[in-house]
Structure formats: structure tokens, C-alpha cells
Scaffold this motif. Structure first.
Motif, PDB file in Angstrom:
ATOM      1  N   ASN A  50       0.841  -1.194   0.000  1.00 27.46           N
ATOM      2  CA  ASN A  50       0.000   0.000   0.000  1.00 27.46           C
ATOM      3  C   ASN A  50       0.881   1.251   0.000  1.00 27.46           C
ATOM      4  O   ASN A  50       1.611   1.518   0.956  1.00 27.46           O
ATOM      5  CB  ASN A  50      -0.921  -0.008   1.224  1.00 27.46           C
ATOM      6  N   ALA A  51       0.828   2.032  -1.064  1.00 26.80           N
ATOM      7  CA  ALA A  51       1.625   3.253  -1.152  1.00 26.80           C
ATOM      8  C   ALA A  51       0.940   4.431  -0.475  1.00 26.80           C
ATOM      9  O   ALA A  51       1.526   5.516  -0.381  1.00 26.80           O
ATOM     10  CB  ALA A  51       1.897   3.597  -2.617  1.00 26.80           C
ATOM     11  N   GLY A  52      -0.300   4.221  -0.005  1.00 22.99           N
ATOM     12  CA  GLY A  52      -1.018   5.270   0.700  1.00 22.99           C
ATOM     13  C   GLY A  52      -0.785   5.195   2.195  1.00 22.99           C
ATOM     14  O   GLY A  52       0.337   4.996   2.656  1.00 22.99           O
ATOM     15  N   ASP A  53      -1.852   5.315   2.960  1.00 27.61           N
ATOM     16  CA  ASP A  53      -1.752   5.220   4.416  1.00 27.61           C
ATOM     17  C   ASP A  53      -2.987   4.522   4.945  1.00 27.61           C
ATOM     18  O   ASP A  53      -3.717   3.883   4.181  1.00 27.61           O
ATOM     19  CB  ASP A  53      -1.557   6.605   5.050  1.00 27.61           C
ATOM     20  N   GLU A  54      -3.239   4.665   6.245  1.00 27.16           N
ATOM     21  CA  GLU A  54      -4.380   3.957   6.822  1.00 27.16           C
ATOM     22  C   GLU A  54      -5.712   4.533   6.360  1.00 27.16           C
ATOM     23  O   GLU A  54      -6.760   3.888   6.476  1.00 27.16           O
ATOM     24  CB  GLU A  54      -4.313   3.978   8.355  1.00 27.16           C
ATOM     25  N   GLN A  60       1.132   1.618  -6.182  1.00 22.54           N
ATOM     26  CA  GLN A  60       2.252   2.530  -6.398  1.00 22.54           C
ATOM     27  C   GLN A  60       2.036   3.398  -7.633  1.00 22.54           C
ATOM     28  O   GLN A  60       2.389   4.583  -7.648  1.00 22.54           O
ATOM     29  CB  GLN A  60       3.553   1.735  -6.543  1.00 22.54           C
ATOM     30  N   SER A  61       1.451   2.833  -8.662  1.00 29.83           N
ATOM     31  CA  SER A  61       1.230   3.587  -9.894  1.00 29.83           C
ATOM     32  C   SER A  61       0.294   4.768  -9.676  1.00 29.83           C
ATOM     33  O   SER A  61       0.558   5.886 -10.132  1.00 29.83           O
ATOM     34  CB  SER A  61       0.669   2.658 -10.975  1.00 29.83           C
ATOM     35  N   CYS A  62      -0.808   4.543  -8.950  1.00 26.93           N
ATOM     36  CA  CYS A  62      -1.760   5.631  -8.708  1.00 26.93           C
ATOM     37  C   CYS A  62      -1.163   6.693  -7.785  1.00 26.93           C
ATOM     38  O   CYS A  62      -1.397   7.895  -7.957  1.00 26.93           O
ATOM     39  CB  CYS A  62      -3.055   5.074  -8.118  1.00 26.93           C
ATOM     40  N   TYR A  63      -0.389   6.240  -6.798  1.00 32.75           N
ATOM     41  CA  TYR A  63       0.253   7.215  -5.916  1.00 32.75           C
ATOM     42  C   TYR A  63       1.204   8.110  -6.709  1.00 32.75           C
ATOM     43  O   TYR A  63       1.192   9.341  -6.562  1.00 32.75           O
ATOM     44  CB  TYR A  63       1.020   6.510  -4.801  1.00 32.75           C
ATOM     45  N   ASP A  64       2.010   7.506  -7.541  1.00 29.52           N
ATOM     46  CA  ASP A  64       2.992   8.275  -8.310  1.00 29.52           C
ATOM     47  C   ASP A  64       2.330   9.255  -9.265  1.00 29.52           C
ATOM     48  O   ASP A  64       2.866  10.348  -9.515  1.00 29.52           O
ATOM     49  CB  ASP A  64       3.896   7.334  -9.114  1.00 29.52           C
ATOM     50  N   ARG A  65       1.166   8.907  -9.788  1.00 30.12           N
ATOM     51  CA  ARG A  65       0.509   9.755 -10.788  1.00 30.12           C
ATOM     52  C   ARG A  65      -0.387  10.834 -10.174  1.00 30.12           C
ATOM     53  O   ARG A  65      -0.494  11.935 -10.718  1.00 30.12           O
ATOM     54  CB  ARG A  65      -0.330   8.900 -11.730  1.00 30.12           C
ATOM     55  N   GLU A  79      -2.726  15.439  -5.411  1.00 29.53           N
ATOM     56  CA  GLU A  79      -1.985  16.566  -5.988  1.00 29.53           C
ATOM     57  C   GLU A  79      -2.906  17.772  -6.190  1.00 29.53           C
ATOM     58  O   GLU A  79      -2.471  18.920  -6.073  1.00 29.53           O
ATOM     59  CB  GLU A  79      -1.364  16.158  -7.325  1.00 29.53           C
ATOM     60  N   MET A  80      -4.185  17.509  -6.457  1.00 26.00           N
ATOM     61  CA  MET A  80      -5.133  18.600  -6.662  1.00 26.00           C
ATOM     62  C   MET A  80      -5.402  19.365  -5.382  1.00 26.00           C
ATOM     63  O   MET A  80      -5.803  20.532  -5.419  1.00 26.00           O
ATOM     64  CB  MET A  80      -6.452  18.049  -7.232  1.00 26.00           C
ATOM     65  N   ASP A  81      -5.198  18.724  -4.225  1.00 30.97           N
ATOM     66  CA  ASP A  81      -5.467  19.359  -2.944  1.00 30.97           C
ATOM     67  C   ASP A  81      -4.201  19.848  -2.249  1.00 30.97           C
ATOM     68  O   ASP A  81      -4.270  20.368  -1.135  1.00 30.97           O
ATOM     69  CB  ASP A  81      -6.192  18.378  -2.012  1.00 30.97           C
TER      70      ASP A  81
END
Length: 243
Positions: A50-54, A60-65, A79-81
Motif C-alpha cells: 500500500n503506497a497510501g496510508d491507513e 504505487q502507480s496511482c500514488y505516483d501519478r 496533488e489537486m489538494d
């Protein structure tokens, strides 16, 4: 009936009770505890990946993008926020940390707008925006002005203004005309700004804006639109000349 081990816990299970994931066969318990779904694209991923958090699970792909982390608290944010300070694209802040950051700066960004505090007794309040220029967008200078203006309450804040060449903007909270003229330390404040090399009227780059609450002119929009406030404007604008 074929009995084979789960790829994680190694417990034996009938083949038809196992689930295939990432080239492994997993039992129902391990599938639930060891994997999760990306909240962005919906793909199943290992929980440890999980590249996010709790609060938000991400591949990883969605986190990077689409995501980053707040450089202050570590929260995963879209990134928008994200807020980036002073053109620094590497230091992202979440909304809460950005608010703390802005509140701690002597000179806030152009869009900073705190909750208004009303000073004086009456129905008509004036908020003044005075631009000063020529001696730098200096946090040290802003602190000296704020020390005078806010010695007896939170009366004034400073903001960046891109129309100025080398200065910043002074913004008061709403005050009655009497409070501006008899209680707010305009003389001392402007004297300090002038002593540090700032000009306003003579700078030819500065503006003076005075905001008035609409309800001061009547209860209906028609009444509000037809009642000018030229007299009060002349009183204040003549009083707060910097040069």
C-alpha cells in the motif's frame, strides 16, 4: 478433491476454496488480511505494498501519478489538494498544515483571508487594503508593522501582492470609521513604514481599497446599490496617506 496449501499461511484447503492472486492461491482469511484494494483504480494489491496510508489505500502507480505526501505531517494528499509554498514544487502541504504555515508567516499569500474580526460599535464597517512599495517584501519589516498594529488586538495582517515591485499589502479587519480614526494606530504604523523606506501614493504602483459591509446601506439590494459611501471614503483615504 484436491487439497493444496494456501500460499501465505500454508494451511491445507480444497482447491475450490482458494483464490488466485499474484500467481498464488490464497485462502479466504489470508486474502482478506493480506491484500486490499487501491481506492483510486480498484486493483487488488498486497497490503504491505500500500503506497497510501491507513486512510487511503493506493497502488504505487496511482500514488505516483495522482498523490503526494504533506512535507510537514506526512499525510497522503491528492496533488489537486496540495499547497506549494513560494514556488517550491518539492514541499507540498495539506490544507491543515498550509493554514498553520500561513498563520505563522508575517506576509501571507495573496489568497489568504482569515475570519473577519469587527471593531467598534455601529452598523457600518470599513476594511482597508493599503499597498506599500519600494523597500522590499520583507518579513522583518512586516513584523515591525504588525507589532504596532496588533499591540492591542488582531487588527491587521500583511499579504503578498504581485502588482507591487518591492513591497506588500496591509489589510485591516473591519472597523467603524470612529475606530479607524481614534483607536487604530494609523499614525504610528505609517510613520514606521515611511522610516523603513516605503512609499504608497508616490510609488505609482500602489492602490488603496476600502471595503464596506453591504448591510450598512439597507436591508434590500436596491437600497444597498443606491446609497454611496463617498464621505466615509474621503475621511479614511485622506487620513492614511503614507507620503
Amino acid at each position: 478433491m484436491e487439497i493444496i496449501p494456501c500460499g501465505v499461511c500454508q494451511c491445507q484447503h480444497p482447491m475450490e476454496e482458494l483464490y488466485e492472486f499474484d500467481d498464488q492461491l490464497l485462502c479466504d482469511d489470508c486474502l482478506s488480511s493480506e491484500t486490499t484494494f487501491c481506492d483510486r483504480c480498484g486493483d487488488r494489491i498486497w497490503a504491505d505494498d500500500n503506497a497510501g496510508d491507513e486512510h487511503i489505500h493506493l497502488c504505487q502507480s496511482c500514488y505516483d501519478r495522482y498523490y503526494t505526501r504533506c512535507s510537514r505531517c506526512g499525510q497522503v494528499i491528492s496533488e489537486m489538494d496540495a499547497f506549494y509554498q513560494d514556488g517550491d514544487c518539492d514541499e507540498a502541504l495539506c490544507q491543515e498544515c498550509n493554514t498553520r504555515y500561513q498563520d505563522s508567516r508575517p506576509i501571507h499569500d495573496y489568497y489568504y483571508k482569515p475570519k473577519p474580526i469587527f471593531y467598534g460599535d455601529g452598523s457600518r464597517y470599513f476594511g482597508v487594503e493599503l499597498e506599500i512599495d519600494g523597500a522590499g517584501e520583507s518579513n522583518a519589516a512586516a513584523r515591525k508593522i504588525l507589532e504596532i498594529a496588533n499591540a492591542k488586538g488582531e487588527h491587521l495582517y500583511c499579504k503578498h501582492d504581485g502588482s507591487l515591485e518591492d513591497g506588500f499589502e496591509l489589510v485591516t479587519h473591519p472597523m467603524t470609521l470612529d475606530y479607524h480614526l481614534n483607536h487604530f494606530p494609523w499614525d504610528k504604523l505609517l510613520s514606521k513604514a515611511k522610516s523603513m523606506g516605503y512609499t504608497s501614493h508616490q510609488a505609482r504602483t500602489c492602490g488603496l481599497h476600502i471595503h464596506v459591509n453591504r448591510t450598512a446601506f439597507g436591508e434590500t439590494e436596491e437600497a444597498q446599490d443606491n446609497k454611496p459611501c463617498e464621505i466615509a471614503y474621503k475621511h479614511i483615504s485622506s487620513y492614511i496617506r503614507l507620503d
